[in-house]
Scaffold this active site. Sequence first.
Site, PDB file in Angstrom:
ATOM      1  N   HIS A   1       0.818  -1.210   0.000  1.00 27.71           N
ATOM      2  CA  HIS A   1       0.000   0.000   0.000  1.00 27.71           C
ATOM      3  C   HIS A   1       0.855   1.265   0.000  1.00 27.71           C
ATOM      4  O   HIS A   1       0.633   2.194  -0.781  1.00 27.71           O
ATOM      5  CB  HIS A   1      -0.931  -0.006   1.215  1.00 27.71           C
ATOM      6  CG  HIS A   1      -1.706   1.253   1.375  1.00 27.71           C
ATOM      7  ND1 HIS A   1      -1.306   2.272   2.226  1.00 27.71           N
ATOM      8  CD2 HIS A   1      -2.834   1.694   0.769  1.00 27.71           C
ATOM      9  CE1 HIS A   1      -2.168   3.258   2.144  1.00 27.71           C
ATOM     10  NE2 HIS A   1      -3.109   2.935   1.278  1.00 27.71           N
TER      11      HIS A   1
ATOM     12  N   CYS B   1      35.042   1.894 -25.501  1.00 31.18           N
ATOM     13  CA  CYS B   1      34.215   1.890 -24.290  1.00 31.18           C
ATOM     14  C   CYS B   1      34.926   2.550 -23.113  1.00 31.18           C
ATOM     15  O   CYS B   1      34.538   2.358 -21.971  1.00 31.18           O
ATOM     16  CB  CYS B   1      33.822   0.457 -23.920  1.00 31.18           C
ATOM     17  SG  CYS B   1      35.214  -0.633 -23.571  1.00 31.18           S
TER      18      CYS B   1
END
Length: 802
Positions: A420, A751
């Site tokens: 909730h 990279c």
Amino acid sequence: MTKFEYIRFFEEIGIEDVPLVGGKNASLGEMYRKLSAEGVLVPHGFAITAEAYRRVLDDANAWERLHAALDNFDPSDVSALARAGERARQIVYGAGIPDEVSSEILEAYRMLREEYGEDVSLAVRSSATAEDLPTASFAGQQDTYLNIRGEESVLDACSRCFASMFTDRAIHYRIDQGFDHFKVALSIGVMKMVRSDLAASGVMFSLDTESGFRDAVLLTGSYGLGENVVQGAVDPDEFYVHKPTFAQGHRAVLRRLLGDKAVKMVFVEGETKHTTRNIPTPRSDRDRYCISDKDVLELADYAIKIERHYNRPMDIEWAKDGIDGKLYIVQARPETVASQRKATTLESYVLQGSAEVLVEGRSVGEKIASGRAHVIDNLTQLHEFKPGEVLVSDTTTPDWEPVMKTAAAIVTNRGGRTCHAAIIARELGIPAVVGAGDATTRLRTGEVVTVSCAEGDTARVYRGAVPFQVERTEVEDMPRPATEIMINLGNPDLAFKTSFLPNDGVGLARMEFIITEYIKAHPLALLHPEKVTDPAARAAIARLTRGYVNGETFFVERLSEGIGTIAAAFWPKPVVVRMSDFKTNEYASLIGGTDFEPGEANPMLGFRGASRYAHPAYAEGFALECKAMRRVREDMGLTNVVLMLPFVRRVSEAEAVLARMAELGLKRGENGLKVYAMCEIPNNVILIDEFAKYFDGFSIGSNDLTQLTLGVDRDSEIVAFDYDERDEGVKKMIRWSVEGCRRNGIHSGLCGQAPSDYPDMAEYLVEVGIESMSLNPDTVLKTTRLVLDLEKKLGRAPRSRA
């Protein structure tokens, strides 16, 4: 079938009947009618229509009294809201149920007993006519009654359901959403009770609730009745399933997280009234997942079919019956938060400082907020809460929502990412930390704290006001440059979110991050814990591997799930995974590592990269890495993974490692497997024509290539002034590498850090014709624009968008 005025069985109703039977019942009927043939199990039952609710209030002349209770009170006054709600509930419950309605309810109940047996127990669930809408869920606003047996109990539960139309939370929610109390009606669903008290239950979403990523099913579950998961009373297990590869026939859980599941909700036997209670979950059950992989995959199949039927992301409640062993869907409604988010603007919260970490838990919301903590122990204290404070509690329920909407952030001891507190925090757009364990004792009312959910799955509450900034990036509909722009990424927690950036895949997925963060122990220590000399390290390994068959299974599953998550996030684009590139001192820092690693004076140039893989000292560890990568590509079906070998010093080493990989089931070329190598040693450049015979591409590691070209230790601060990726010698090495790849017809990429840090380096790479560059996520958009401008000047046309 008997003709009823106030009853509709599930096979008689569909999604078009929301005005008659409410959102929940309409959806249950729709699935029962349309999806049962596809294998989706929905318990049979019937709806008591909204007309019955109106008949109850008409016969009791209740409307005028309800108006008097509800028309003239201040909804922001918690006490006034409570008084109005209590009076309205008394009016409705006291109205009773007219004979014409009650007789139909009992006749329908008799028919369910004929179908399921005289002793069948029922779930009696409210279903409002303004519930489960695509824009407002109304979840949890009215009441549900479980394990109901006997005519008197059924009728009483129905009366209580009708009265729950006016719970405080439902009144407040309707006002917030702009719904008229008297134009919304209540239907009731009465259905076979799924005995999940004897098994497990939970919630699943047909997308990732944090990022809005659409290609995954997120499933949470715990033992016992589902109320604990929904209300956040437990820290549940979590599972992800990748939808595209599932559709191709691959049956593997993508990722999982073991929850604590400290309690389970069961029925109290021997009581005349419907009651439940939480009992401690046995340690043996807490240490294993509440359902099997087979169950997870069956539920994912349900979720995919339900989403396809409704043609939108769905929020689904499931339950496993401990008597018949079957899995049932007990509710499905449109997901109303992540699916509504617009992807045109990416918002990133970034901490600008650090402080003492007070508590940790699971993150909800990917945001950061600061404020004064306010510990709330029960409902009676809610009126003390001030707007802008951080709400700290054991858990939350819908009754807390009027206060939750004023909070800067929420922290709860218990709960998972579908509880909730998490759902409401997402609706409100505020960060929440759930499952924090001891937040209510560690945090003190009045102290300033910073709640950070921007660091991955683990959220942290820091002492004091830690500075942070919000970065908003417009994701433009820009063309794709001829040069591929890829992303450097090691953290699976960030993969789904990062995938929304314009990209051509992942150019570098670092295995080291996953080993450090998710595995923590040395692979050989996991294989041979008996050789670990430190008792504390042995105990830590035992804790890590609890619930797994052995250390090998733990390593393979954790590594494959981490890499698999990154590969799934970017599917079907290539994801280049670099095999482990720890140095010996870094390996030694892993749990148990000191017993398996040599001491080296200069680990940077020592026993690292490819030299380890075919060496007897690490052969078993490399075999584990390869087993994990086979699982990603073959079991998970993520064949977009490209493997990359780091620090390949000599051609003979390349040959030996590739031969060893083939022995371990990773043969280059089979099942589309591509193998790249890092180009980071001058010898790779000098002998590129020879190395090219063994690889499908090279990814230039500019960090190590700079270090070895200039002879500068990149870890040494004292000579940092001599370390420069833009040195002419380094740039020449890069150009020769790109030309060598082109000459040999293999892929060229970079990279390293350089193009992320230096725009002029990105320009140089485009000029020499590199095929791809892989960047840090925060520089992707800026560099993409730069590359497009430069390519335009060079006369290169952008690629067409897919």
